[in-house]
Design an enzyme around this catalytic site. Structure first.
Site, PDB file in Angstrom:
ATOM      1  N   CYS A 208      -6.336   7.914  -2.895  1.00 48.06           N
ATOM      2  CA  CYS A 208      -5.373   6.909  -2.438  1.00 48.06           C
ATOM      3  C   CYS A 208      -4.641   7.307  -1.164  1.00 48.06           C
ATOM      4  O   CYS A 208      -3.808   6.547  -0.668  1.00 48.06           O
ATOM      5  CB  CYS A 208      -4.379   6.618  -3.556  1.00 48.06           C
ATOM      6  SG  CYS A 208      -5.186   6.054  -5.072  1.00 48.06           S
ATOM      7  N   HIS A 343       4.812   5.703  -1.160  1.00 48.69           N
ATOM      8  CA  HIS A 343       3.543   5.541  -1.880  1.00 48.69           C
ATOM      9  C   HIS A 343       3.788   4.676  -3.111  1.00 48.69           C
ATOM     10  O   HIS A 343       3.092   3.681  -3.320  1.00 48.69           O
ATOM     11  CB  HIS A 343       2.983   6.900  -2.263  1.00 48.69           C
ATOM     12  CG  HIS A 343       1.649   6.825  -2.929  1.00 48.69           C
ATOM     13  ND1 HIS A 343       0.538   6.302  -2.302  1.00 48.69           N
ATOM     14  CD2 HIS A 343       1.241   7.199  -4.172  1.00 48.69           C
ATOM     15  CE1 HIS A 343      -0.500   6.360  -3.120  1.00 48.69           C
ATOM     16  NE2 HIS A 343      -0.097   6.891  -4.263  1.00 48.69           N
ATOM     17  N   HIS A 380      -1.651  -1.856  -6.117  1.00 44.55           N
ATOM     18  CA  HIS A 380      -2.095  -0.651  -5.426  1.00 44.55           C
ATOM     19  C   HIS A 380      -3.524  -0.862  -4.934  1.00 44.55           C
ATOM     20  O   HIS A 380      -4.453  -0.956  -5.732  1.00 44.55           O
ATOM     21  CB  HIS A 380      -2.019   0.521  -6.404  1.00 44.55           C
ATOM     22  CG  HIS A 380      -2.327   1.854  -5.819  1.00 44.55           C
ATOM     23  ND1 HIS A 380      -2.583   2.062  -4.464  1.00 44.55           N
ATOM     24  CD2 HIS A 380      -2.438   3.086  -6.399  1.00 44.55           C
ATOM     25  CE1 HIS A 380      -2.826   3.336  -4.260  1.00 44.55           C
ATOM     26  NE2 HIS A 380      -2.749   3.982  -5.412  1.00 44.55           N
TER      27      HIS A 380
END
Length: 495
Positions: A208, A343, A380
């Protein structure tokens, strides 16, 4: 590090296939998450659904940010349109945003688009341009169609014996679209060949954090003069059924469906899909060539947790190191930062760890930044999540407005009033007055791949594209590609 200019942007995000559409959704505080349908899952989503978190071989959440209704245009590439149309979304989405980013930069060859009037290069000028693409090595819908029949064939004989039926068949036929099996490295080669780029063509998987890692490697190619322009971005187009099963196994989804990043009550993440791409040049070259400079990359810090916690568990120490390295690489000080795009996936452990690592690094400094995350708008996006965050910052700088993080009822707190709490934006807010807008973004991936990138507005840069056709000025050093391991091992700047 030497400043790097972002001169072209493009995106394909849930309910946003252009930066303008994306900005409209951000300003409207729109939540673009939906329940997956058969289009995403390849079957009736209820076939493997169970609301109970621990049901074996079932997923318990299908809510996420999905790409719906996108039609890939295979025309006017240097590869056969029929071939491109057989490729998976991983290839098509990445190629689409690559071309759109080049168009936005003004460097898309005129012969490939006769309607392009503000064009800066001839057909061969992209020979000094490379591509770095972040991409998870996860199965896709079409790679499944290629490989699943092979597994089924291996199972057929024992199952015939088990069922006592010589006529038993798994009933599927192997696909012959072999390119779709090469999801790990081939998408960048497709971009390279379809757009007539140079010989820098890399796909990387930093989980990620892949978007920011692709920026770092692309910047290093520019700083070493192995390229004069770079496409850098990421794509997230893994099979949603596989993703749903995998994250259910990890128990990463919220049981109450809704993921609320940076909120005390969020119990998990929602996943999503999409792609984003930037065109990068050395800052001085972009000024010289009269390019529109959307923003400037002024510093990047990378780190890895190393030996520590479980592979899925973030590590405060590792995250803190990437902050330290980012600010050591730039003239920007933490006190200069106006906004941090976190994040912040919505998992309790992940969000709390990020707040603690930020507090460890920033709380003893005279910082004033606010915080937020685009993941609240569509989940996400895994490898391409960082592209959404960076583009959000660029658009916010352009429009002097910081969009809110949606669905927050109880913002996470920290022991310092400088981090979290009321610093998390729950309403749109004007960008604070400053002589130069500065923002930062963090991205943390499985296995402890950590990144922190610093962006600033382009002071003194061109605000409109020049109508004069320009060529990418070549350097005397030949363009070459080296192995990822060798590149990271030899580059002091990448440590």
């Amino acid at each position: 590090m030497e400043k790097i200019a972002i001169i072209g942007t493009a995106c394909l995000f849930p309910e946003a296939d252009t930066p303008d559409a994306y900005w409209e959704n951000l300003v409207a505080n729109k939540d673009s998450r939906v329940t997956a349908q058969a289009e995403q899952m390849g079957r009736d989503p209820q076939d493997y659904f169970s609301p109970a978190k621990d049901t074996k071989d079932n997923y318990y959440c299908t809510t996420g940010g999905y790409i719906n209704g996108f039609q890939f245009d295979a025309q006017n590439y240097s590869l056969d349109a029929n071939t491109l149309n057989t490729l998976d979304n991983t290839f098509q989405w990445a190629l689409h945003v690559a071309r759109e980013a080049l168009k936005d930069s003004g460097y898309y060859p005129s012969s490939a688009n006769n309607q392009q009037t503000n064009n800066k290069c001839s057909d061969n000028d992209l020979s000094r341009c490379g591509v770095i693409l972040g991409n998870l090595s996860f199965p896709t819908k079409k790679s499944n169609a290629l490989f699943s029949p092979l597994y089924h064939q291996a199972m057929a004989t024992p199952l015939k014996d088990l069922f006592g039926s010589a006529d038993f068949s798994m009933g599927d036929k192997a696909s012959n679209e072999f390119a779709n099996g090469m999801v790990a490295g081939h998408p960048a080669s497709i971009i390279n060949d379809a757009l007539n780029l140079g010989d820098v063509s890399v796909v990387l998987d930093a989980a990620c954090a892949s978007s920011l890692y692709s920026m770092k490697l692309a910047c290093s190619y520019l700083q070493s003069h192995k390229a004069d322009m770079m496409l850098a971005g990421a794509v997230s187009a893994a099979d949603p059924w596989f993703v749903s099963m995998g994250f259910s196994t990890f128990k990463a989804f919220p049981e109450n469906i809704a993921s609320c990043p940076l909120d005390k009550n969020s119990s998990g993440l929602n996943t999503g899909e999409g792609a984003g791409m930037f065109v990068l040049k050395r800052y001085d070259d972009a000024l010289r060539d009269g390019d529109t400079i959307h923003a400037v990359i002024s510093g990047i810090g990378l780190s890895n947790d190393g030996k520590g916690k479980f592979v899925l568990s973030p590590n405060e120490a590792g995250q803190t190191i990437c902050y330290e390295r980012a600010y050591k690489s730039t003239h920007i000080n933490p006190e200069d930062v106006d906004y941090v795009e976190c994040h912040a996936t919505g998992t309790p452990l992940g969000d709390v760890t990020e707040i603690h690592s930020m507090e460890n690094f920033f709380a003893n400094k005279d910082v004033h930044f606010t915080m937020g995350t685009a993941k609240s708008n569509f989940g996400h996006l895994l490898t391409s999540a960082g592209m959404a965050g960076m583009l959000k910052i660029i658009l916010a700088m352009k429009n002097d407005l910081l969009p809110a993080t949606v669905n927050i009822k109880e913002p996470l707190q920290s022991s310092s009033n400088k981090i979290a709490g009321d610093k998390i934006l729950t309403q749109n807010k004007a960008w604070p007055d400053s002589t130069n807008k500065v923002a930062a973004i963090s991205a943390f991936g499985f296995g402890g791949t950590n990144a922190h990138l610093i962006l600033e507005e382009a002071s003194g840069a061109s605000s409109t594209q020049s109508s004069i056709k320009k060529k990418i000025t070549p350097t005397t050093e030949p363009l070459s590609i080296v192995g990822m391991g060798a590149y990271f091992g030899q580059s002091k700047d990448l440590k």
